[in-house]
Design a protein around this motif. Structure first.
Motif, PDB file in Angstrom:
ATOM      1  N   GLN A 124       1.505  -0.948  -4.449  1.00 50.58           N
ATOM      2  CA  GLN A 124       1.107  -1.073  -3.475  1.00 50.58           C
ATOM      3  C   GLN A 124      -0.851  -0.825  -3.750  1.00 50.58           C
ATOM      4  O   GLN A 124      -0.876   0.248  -4.920  1.00 50.58           O
ATOM      5  CB  GLN A 124       1.131   0.458  -2.404  1.00 50.58           C
ATOM      6  N   GLN A 125      -1.765  -1.182  -3.079  1.00 50.51           N
ATOM      7  CA  GLN A 125      -3.064  -0.882  -3.324  1.00 50.51           C
ATOM      8  C   GLN A 125      -4.295  -0.024  -2.625  1.00 50.51           C
ATOM      9  O   GLN A 125      -5.357   0.293  -3.311  1.00 50.51           O
ATOM     10  CB  GLN A 125      -3.042  -2.431  -2.947  1.00 50.51           C
ATOM     11  N   SER A 201       2.965   6.907   5.712  1.00 51.83           N
ATOM     12  CA  SER A 201       2.115   6.130   6.812  1.00 51.83           C
ATOM     13  C   SER A 201       3.023   4.631   6.865  1.00 51.83           C
ATOM     14  O   SER A 201       4.102   4.352   8.110  1.00 51.83           O
ATOM     15  CB  SER A 201       0.749   6.128   7.047  1.00 51.83           C
ATOM     16  N   THR A 202       3.525   3.765   5.601  1.00 53.28           N
ATOM     17  CA  THR A 202       3.773   2.938   5.669  1.00 53.28           C
ATOM     18  C   THR A 202       5.656   2.822   6.492  1.00 53.28           C
ATOM     19  O   THR A 202       6.452   1.719   6.638  1.00 53.28           O
ATOM     20  CB  THR A 202       3.566   2.251   4.989  1.00 53.28           C
ATOM     21  N   TRP A 203       6.294   4.779   6.650  1.00 53.45           N
ATOM     22  CA  TRP A 203       7.962   4.420   6.714  1.00 53.45           C
ATOM     23  C   TRP A 203       8.004   5.459   7.774  1.00 53.45           C
ATOM     24  O   TRP A 203       8.023   4.789   8.689  1.00 53.45           O
ATOM     25  CB  TRP A 203       8.310   4.800   5.291  1.00 53.45           C
ATOM     26  N   VAL A 297       2.166  -5.267   6.748  1.00 54.81           N
ATOM     27  CA  VAL A 297       0.679  -6.251   6.315  1.00 54.81           C
ATOM     28  C   VAL A 297      -1.206  -6.685   7.413  1.00 54.81           C
ATOM     29  O   VAL A 297      -1.977  -6.382   6.423  1.00 54.81           O
ATOM     30  CB  VAL A 297       1.073  -7.808   6.920  1.00 54.81           C
ATOM     31  N   ASP A 298      -0.948  -5.440   8.625  1.00 51.08           N
ATOM     32  CA  ASP A 298      -1.477  -5.261   9.374  1.00 51.08           C
ATOM     33  C   ASP A 298      -2.974  -4.717   8.810  1.00 51.08           C
ATOM     34  O   ASP A 298      -3.940  -4.570   8.016  1.00 51.08           O
ATOM     35  CB  ASP A 298      -1.532  -4.763  11.032  1.00 51.08           C
ATOM     36  N   GLY A 299      -2.051  -3.539   7.919  1.00 50.82           N
ATOM     37  CA  GLY A 299      -3.168  -2.572   6.928  1.00 50.82           C
ATOM     38  C   GLY A 299      -3.671  -3.132   5.509  1.00 50.82           C
ATOM     39  O   GLY A 299      -4.514  -2.289   4.947  1.00 50.82           O
ATOM     40  N   LYS A 300      -2.965  -4.172   5.013  1.00 46.67           N
ATOM     41  CA  LYS A 300      -3.386  -4.746   3.593  1.00 46.67           C
ATOM     42  C   LYS A 300      -3.341  -4.085   2.196  1.00 46.67           C
ATOM     43  O   LYS A 300      -3.747  -3.569   1.927  1.00 46.67           O
ATOM     44  CB  LYS A 300      -4.855  -5.202   3.357  1.00 46.67           C
ATOM     45  N   PHE A 301      -1.969  -3.314   3.097  1.00 45.41           N
ATOM     46  CA  PHE A 301      -1.379  -1.844   1.238  1.00 45.41           C
ATOM     47  C   PHE A 301      -1.109  -3.033   0.802  1.00 45.41           C
ATOM     48  O   PHE A 301      -2.164  -2.237  -0.607  1.00 45.41           O
ATOM     49  CB  PHE A 301      -0.182  -1.199   1.898  1.00 45.41           C
ATOM     50  N   TRP A 302      -0.959  -4.212   0.203  1.00 47.03           N
ATOM     51  CA  TRP A 302      -0.865  -4.691  -0.976  1.00 47.03           C
ATOM     52  C   TRP A 302      -1.724  -5.367  -1.342  1.00 47.03           C
ATOM     53  O   TRP A 302      -1.685  -6.037  -2.326  1.00 47.03           O
ATOM     54  CB  TRP A 302       0.661  -5.368  -0.722  1.00 47.03           C
ATOM     55  N   GLY A 303      -2.746  -5.637  -0.597  1.00 48.89           N
ATOM     56  CA  GLY A 303      -4.044  -5.997  -1.377  1.00 48.89           C
ATOM     57  C   GLY A 303      -4.249  -7.066   0.654  1.00 48.89           C
ATOM     58  O   GLY A 303      -3.802  -7.058   0.809  1.00 48.89           O
ATOM     59  N   ASP A 304      -5.124  -8.005   0.756  1.00 52.19           N
ATOM     60  CA  ASP A 304      -5.511  -8.659   1.743  1.00 52.19           C
ATOM     61  C   ASP A 304      -4.508  -9.775   1.461  1.00 52.19           C
ATOM     62  O   ASP A 304      -5.136 -10.839  -0.025  1.00 52.19           O
ATOM     63  CB  ASP A 304      -7.251  -8.820   0.940  1.00 52.19           C
ATOM     64  N   PRO A 305      -4.264 -10.276   2.566  1.00 52.29           N
ATOM     65  CA  PRO A 305      -3.098 -11.260   2.131  1.00 52.29           C
ATOM     66  C   PRO A 305      -4.247 -12.450   1.972  1.00 52.29           C
ATOM     67  O   PRO A 305      -3.854 -13.444   1.213  1.00 52.29           O
ATOM     68  CB  PRO A 305      -2.658 -11.648   3.900  1.00 52.29           C
ATOM     69  N   ALA A 306      -5.790 -12.786   2.842  1.00 48.23           N
ATOM     70  CA  ALA A 306      -6.436 -14.000   2.220  1.00 48.23           C
ATOM     71  C   ALA A 306      -6.634 -14.095   1.170  1.00 48.23           C
ATOM     72  O   ALA A 306      -6.756 -15.050   0.353  1.00 48.23           O
ATOM     73  CB  ALA A 306      -7.368 -14.050   3.365  1.00 48.23           C
ATOM     74  N   LYS A 307      -6.771 -13.247   0.346  1.00 50.32           N
ATOM     75  CA  LYS A 307      -7.402 -13.116  -1.230  1.00 50.32           C
ATOM     76  C   LYS A 307      -6.246 -13.793  -2.140  1.00 50.32           C
ATOM     77  O   LYS A 307      -6.084 -14.491  -2.856  1.00 50.32           O
ATOM     78  CB  LYS A 307      -7.778 -12.259  -1.543  1.00 50.32           C
ATOM     79  N   ILE A 308      -4.885 -13.338  -1.521  1.00 44.90           N
ATOM     80  CA  ILE A 308      -3.532 -13.563  -2.803  1.00 44.90           C
ATOM     81  C   ILE A 308      -3.166 -14.516  -2.262  1.00 44.90           C
ATOM     82  O   ILE A 308      -2.882 -15.591  -3.291  1.00 44.90           O
ATOM     83  CB  ILE A 308      -2.676 -12.554  -1.838  1.00 44.90           C
TER      84      ILE A 308
END
Length: 361
Positions: A124-125, A201-203, A297-308
């Protein structure tokens, strides 16, 4: 928020399962994707990963990695254990588990008590802690309204420090009463025994949106709480990382692939979580699993999906600066840190000594 404390009520119901299932690790692993040819099923190294509470989307990458065979490719046979009563961190420290889900907050506190753990992959980022009252409670509309109210806590002093700073950041005094609970915070609020409590918030936040009760929530970072209190990630014993780096790298690499796959395929990952947890005798709500992954995913909690996806950010990277800012905040607030004898400690842990990215490469 002290992650393990928040869900202690769930952890206690599962502790017996964990202790019964634990087994000692065997000889050194053969590497799959890390280098040498993958082992046969008979040669796979037995590995124990311990949950920090009931299965949820914070753990999902481990379930996906097991389901997709990522661990087997690295020469590992991973068992997923229910949390022990003493907590996942102590289970790793005592050798009951090789890895566990924890957070930088917990391992920072334990480092001051001569418990030496290392975060090897930060899931979690960004913060996910929310501080909520029932939406039906018209007396609470903003953080300063929490002054004089009753906080449903699991006993973590750092939670009180966050709430105090949040109230003061909104112009209040930061004075409130607390009641220690041992069951669902939802139930405590609905029973009228407390006015507000802490959730993720995520769960739980997603669960409340799906099933109720409706909540009115505040985020600490918007009211002066510095750093990231919720750096949830995978930990191992510091000594294991030092003495058996090939083993730790194999597990970390496979787990990273699991979280990357889940981030890119959230619906499928939700289904995998439900199915894999059921194999271990644990139930996960399918609708909640999928809704939680969408929220993450929508909140980019693990980092920006595009950058990953384009390789400019590695999922699992440690946010050392965010952890240190939070450690410093708690040290200044006082009353949070103690040594192994229970004496107060005013010096903050050193985040740079408690997390590494070396196994992500």
């Amino acid at each position: 928020m002290k992650t393990s404390a928040l869900r202690t009520f769930a952890a206690l119901t599962l502790s017996a399962l964990a202790l019964a299932a634990c087994s000692a690790p065997s000889s050194a692993p053969s590497s799959g994707a890390s280098g040498a040819p993958a082992s046969t099923s008979q040669d796979l190294r037995k590995v124990n990963f311990m949950l920090s509470w009931v299965p949820d989307t914070n753990h999902i990458g481990v379930y996906v990695a097991r389901n997709k065979g990522f661990y087997a490719e690295e020469g590992l046979d991973v068992g997923i254990l229910a949390v022990a009563q003493a907590g996942a961190e102590q289970a790793v420290n005592n050798g009951l588990a090789d890895f566990a889900l924890s957070n930088m907050s917990n391992i920072g506190s334990l480092s001051l008590q001569d418990v030496h753990l290392t975060q090897v992959l930060q899931v979690q980022q960004r913060p996910s802690a929310i501080w909520c009252s029932l939406a039906s409670n018209a007396a609470i509309t903003r953080p300063k309204d929490l002054d004089g109210k009753v906080f449903a806590t699991f006993g973590a002093n750092e939670d009180s420090a966050i709430v105090k700073r949040m109230i003061q950041g909104d112009g209040g005094r930061g004075e409130f009463d607390s009641v220690t609970v041992g069951t669902s915070t939802f139930h405590v609020l609905q029973a009228g025994k407390a006015d507000f409590g802490g959730f993720y918030s995520t769960w739980e936040g997603v669960e409340a949106q799906l099933k109720g009760p409706k909540l009115n929530c505040f985020e600490g970072e918007k009211y002066g709480v510095p750093g990231n209190p919720n750096e949830i990630g995978v930990i191992t014993k510091a000594d294991t990382a030092k003495k058996d780096p090939a083993f730790v790298k194999a597990f970390t690499q496979a787990t990273k692939r699991g979280y990357e796959y889940a981030y890119a395929h959230p619906d499928e990952a939700g289904e995998i979580l439900v199915a894999e947890a059921k194999k271990d005798g644990m139930e996960v709500d399918p609708a909640l699993a999928k809704a939680s992954m969408k929220f993450i995913v929508d909140g980019k909690f693990w980092g920006d999906p595009a950058k990953i996806a384009d390789g400019s950010f590695a999922l699992g990277t440690a946010d050392v600066a965010g952890a240190q800012a939070y450690y410093d905040f708690l040290a200044k607030a006082g009353g949070t840190y103690q040594d192994a004898k229970g004496n107060p400690v005013s010096t903050a842990p050193k985040a740079s000594e408690l997390a590494t990215d070396q196994f992500l490469k």
